[in-house]
Design an enzyme around this catalytic site. Structure first.
Site, mmCIF file in Angstrom:
data_model
loop_
_atom_site.group_PDB
_atom_site.id
_atom_site.type_symbol
_atom_site.label_atom_id
_atom_site.label_comp_id
_atom_site.label_asym_id
_atom_site.label_seq_id
_atom_site.Cartn_x
_atom_site.Cartn_y
_atom_site.Cartn_z
ATOM 1 N N THR A 20 0.852 -1.188 0.000
ATOM 2 C CA THR A 20 0.000 0.000 0.000
ATOM 3 C C THR A 20 0.886 1.236 0.000
ATOM 4 O O THR A 20 1.889 1.300 0.714
ATOM 5 C CB THR A 20 -0.932 0.009 1.226
ATOM 6 O OG1 THR A 20 -1.907 -1.025 1.080
ATOM 7 C CG2 THR A 20 -1.653 1.354 1.365
ATOM 8 N N PHE A 35 1.497 4.803 1.158
ATOM 9 C CA PHE A 35 1.104 5.744 2.202
ATOM 10 C C PHE A 35 1.731 7.103 1.930
ATOM 11 O O PHE A 35 2.857 7.192 1.432
ATOM 12 C CB PHE A 35 1.564 5.260 3.577
ATOM 13 C CG PHE A 35 0.742 4.128 4.151
ATOM 14 C CD1 PHE A 35 -0.312 4.390 5.017
ATOM 15 C CD2 PHE A 35 1.023 2.810 3.815
ATOM 16 C CE1 PHE A 35 -1.067 3.357 5.547
ATOM 17 C CE2 PHE A 35 0.268 1.764 4.338
ATOM 18 C CZ PHE A 35 -0.779 2.049 5.203
#
Length: 275
Positions: free
Chosen positions: A169, A171
């Site tokens: 992911t 960020f």
């Protein structure tokens, strides 16, 4: 450093914050909006926001990026390792139900099908782990982080159950104050928002400057302005530092076609982009 994140202790956002800044003080927020709000009001508080996932795509925070227009300081691609957690003494063959965030369930679909588990969608992964620890039912499990297992005293029944071993992911670390790193030989990204003037072929004309100057776009996403189906903003990431001539020239050309344009930040590209 104080870092606000969405979720309760043990979330992947908190895990990412602690990996980036081991000595940071983390602040739990119920919503993404609360994260942005805290950071917008206090320059000492940064917000760590999951922006997109390799497997399931955008997280859906673009409207908040537009609303608060915080400065982006860093990007970090954090490996998402999902784990099946149960109460102490439970066994994997006893599990009937699994609880987690919708994206975590989607990212672990092969494992869930293999064990014929009933999916139960909840607000977040760490919250699911907390629920399992309080429920004390051996037939129930959660998909969450190893940090959640530690915090809520749960058994790790199976590690790394995500479909994609390289599940990551992206960020973003964001804050109120504007900071621009010095231009050097490193790899940089420049992020910005823009809204086009209403005219035929506006997007084609606006983006032509990037092509002419040899600038690579790594992200271009449209989303509707609030209460409108015909007015759109665009969120864009480009490779390069805003002090580079080719970036300056491209943004100058873009500005000629825009009603609104706002630079969100200039920051170093995560090294994972080279892999």
């Amino acid at each position: 450093m104080k870092i606000a994140y969405q979720g309760i202790p043990g979330s992947y956002s908190e895990s990412c914050a602690k990996k980036m800044y081991p000595d940071c003080e983390t602040i739990s927020c119920k919503t993404f909006d609360e994260c942005f709000e805290k950071s917008s009001e206090n320059s000492e508080i940064k917000a760590i926001i999951p922006e997109s996932n390799k497997t399931t795509g955008n997280i859906g925070v673009e409207y908040l990026i537009f609303k608060y227009r915080l400065n982006i300081y860093e990007e970090h691609f954090f490996p998402i390792k999902h784990n099946l957690l149960g109460i102490k003494g439970s066994k994997i063959n006893e599990i009937k139900n699994v609880y987690s965030h919708a994206q975590a369930l989607s990212q672990s679909s092969n494992f869930i099908r293999k064990y014929n588990l009933n999916e139960n969608v909840r607000a977040d992964t760490a919250g699911s782990a907390k629920y399992i620890s309080e429920n004390k039912d051996k037939t129930k499990s959660a998909i969450a982080s190893l940090l959640s297992a530690e915090i809520y005293n749960l058994e790790v029944l199976q590690k790394n159950i995500q479909d994609d071993e390289n599940n990551v992911t992206r960020f973003l670390l964001m804050g109120r104050d504007i900071y621009q790193p010095e231009f050097n030989k490193g790899d940089f990204l420049t992020s910005f928002l823009f809204k086009l003037k209403s005219k035929p072929a506006a997007l084609y004309s606006a983006l032509s400057g990037f092509a002419l100057n040899g600038v690579n776009l790594t992200k271009l996403q449209s989303f509707p302005e609030k209460n409108s189906f015909s007015s759109f903003f665009f969120l864009c990431d480009i490779e390069g530092h805003i002090e580079e001539d080719k970036i300056k020239n491209s943004l100058k050309e873009l500005g000629l076609h825009c009603e609104d344009m706002h630079v969100l930040g200039v920051y170093k590209a995560d090294k994972i982009r080279k892999k």
